[in-house]
Design an enzyme around this catalytic site. Structure first.
Site, PDB file in Angstrom:
ATOM      1  N   MET A  28      78.371  60.711  26.572  1.00  0.00           N
ATOM      2  CA  MET A  28      79.824  60.578  26.544  1.00  0.00           C
ATOM      3  C   MET A  28      80.192  59.618  25.417  1.00  0.00           C
ATOM      4  O   MET A  28      79.779  58.462  25.439  1.00  0.00           O
ATOM      5  CB  MET A  28      80.327  60.057  27.881  1.00  0.00           C
ATOM      6  CG  MET A  28      81.842  60.045  27.987  1.00  0.00           C
ATOM      7  SD  MET A  28      82.388  59.567  29.630  1.00  0.00           S
ATOM      8  CE  MET A  28      81.835  60.981  30.574  1.00  0.00           C
ATOM      9  N   CYS A  29      80.869  60.073  24.391  1.00  0.00           N
ATOM     10  CA  CYS A  29      81.141  59.249  23.218  1.00  0.00           C
ATOM     11  C   CYS A  29      82.188  58.189  23.531  1.00  0.00           C
ATOM     12  O   CYS A  29      82.948  58.284  24.486  1.00  0.00           O
ATOM     13  CB  CYS A  29      81.571  60.114  22.048  1.00  0.00           C
ATOM     14  SG  CYS A  29      83.113  60.991  22.313  1.00  0.00           S
ATOM     15  N   GLU A  30      82.188  57.155  22.706  1.00  0.00           N
ATOM     16  CA  GLU A  30      83.120  56.049  22.851  1.00  0.00           C
ATOM     17  C   GLU A  30      83.936  55.896  21.570  1.00  0.00           C
ATOM     18  O   GLU A  30      83.437  56.125  20.469  1.00  0.00           O
ATOM     19  CB  GLU A  30      82.368  54.746  23.140  1.00  0.00           C
ATOM     20  CG  GLU A  30      81.424  54.800  24.330  1.00  0.00           C
ATOM     21  CD  GLU A  30      82.131  54.802  25.673  1.00  0.00           C
ATOM     22  OE1 GLU A  30      83.359  54.620  25.690  1.00  0.00           O
ATOM     23  OE2 GLU A  30      81.457  54.977  26.697  1.00  0.00           O
TER      24      GLU A  30
ATOM     25  N   VAL B  56      81.090  56.318  18.467  1.00  0.00           N
ATOM     26  CA  VAL B  56      79.691  56.658  18.697  1.00  0.00           C
ATOM     27  C   VAL B  56      79.652  57.954  19.486  1.00  0.00           C
ATOM     28  O   VAL B  56      80.465  58.174  20.383  1.00  0.00           O
ATOM     29  CB  VAL B  56      78.913  55.541  19.422  1.00  0.00           C
ATOM     30  CG1 VAL B  56      78.594  54.405  18.468  1.00  0.00           C
ATOM     31  CG2 VAL B  56      79.671  55.024  20.634  1.00  0.00           C
TER      32      VAL B  56
END
Length: 322
Positions: A1-3, A80
């Site tokens: 899960m990208c941030e 990210v």
């Protein structure tokens, strides 16, 4: 899960400080990292700068040595990635496109968290370089903002486009044209958070991901105003959750407007009262409210008194509802 993580400030802030916690995020989002910011040229134009790689941030020598580059900017957008499509440079966020709107060319930076289904056919003229749904959405936004003539139209059109895209799935978005930072959230179960860092800077902040504490009085100028926006609360401070399906608009370290079904000014009532008075040509006392609005570059002080910054008139009119 990208941030996602973004910052908007009235003064240039250190990219390295904002990026520090994101190197660790590469352990959980191993498919790429990137950071975009703006450099100001001698002629006042802002140029987008970008560093990104399709590898985990913790394995990147560039990411690990970023603190040595002394990068500073008023607007920073970082990302990210946990991939849902092919892992390569072109698919790594943020993305950059140059368009003309409100009479000038701007380089836009865009980063997205979420998955959008069926958006591939939306862009007609701008074509993505990679294969992500995120860049497709960005192309669609860019081709519909190109040629817009007024700031009101730019803001309301961007809100309409993001609202339309939210019907295709989940999206947390951070984007900027070099002057404003825009945030929008529609992601059931995972939203976005914002943190106001305005003077007086008296608190101590500890990163939640590591044992690190810093005195804001030591690292912040007394007149520094900033907002941090992220998909996760990064410190033990009082982060505020962003309202779903509303466009947040930041400039010079201030949250100026929220746009949903209507345009909502976000400065306090004293700020709005002073702005309205100056806009109407009234003389105002040089008090703390005026000084704050000068710090935020909405007002300026001249020999004849306090006036609206020429290139801020349109946004001031939106704030006071004219």
């Amino acid at each position: 899960m990208c941030e996602l993580f973004g910052v908007n400030a009235n003064k240039e802030v250190d990219v390295n400080f904002t990026w520090r916690g994101f190197v660790r995020k590469g352990e959980f989002n191993p498919h790429g990292w990137g950071v975009g910011w703006y450099l100001k040229a001698a002629n006042g134009k802002r140029a987008a700068s970008l560093i990104k790689q399709p590898i985990p941030a913790y394995e990147s020598m560039i990411a690990l040595t970023l603190p040595r580059l002394n990068i500073r900017s008023q607007i920073i957008v970082s990302h990210v990635r946990f991939a849902t499509s092919e892992i390569n440079y072109l698919n790594t966020h943020p993305f950059v496109r140059r368009i003309k709107s409100i009479g000038q060319y701007d380089e836009w930076i865009f980063a997205h968290n979420g998955v959008l289904h069926g958006v591939e056919r939306l862009p007609k003229r701008f074509k993505p370089l990679g294969t992500t749904d995120s860049e497709v959405a960005f192309c669609y936004i860019m081709e519909n903002l190109e040629g817009i003539r007024t700031i009101r139209e730019l803001f309301t059109k961007l809100y309409q486009l993001l609202s339309e895209l939210s019907d295709y799935g989940r999206l947390n978005v951070l984007m900027s044209n070099g002057r404003y930072l825009f945030a929008y959230s529609h992601y059931p179960g995972k939203g976005m958070w914002l943190l106001k860092r305005h003077p007086p800077h008296k608190a101590r902040a500890r990163l939640l991901d590591e044992d690190f504490e810093v005195s804001l009085r030591d690292v912040k100028a007394k007149d520094e105003y900033a907002y941090l926006v992220a998909t996760k609360r990064l410190t033990n401070e009082d982060w505020e959750e962003i309202e779903k399906k509303k466009l947040y608009i930041f400039r010079d370290g201030a949250l100026l407007l929220k746009i949903g079904k209507r345009i909502e000014p976000m400065l306090d009532s004293k700020d709005v009262e002073v702005l309205r008075a100056v806009l109407n040509g009234e003389n105002v006392e040089l008090n703390e409210t005026v000084k704050r609005l000068v710090d935020l570059k909405l007002l300026k002080i001249t020999k004849s008194g306090v006036v609206i910054n020429d290139y801020r008139t349109a946004i001031v009119k939106l704030i006071v509802g004219e």
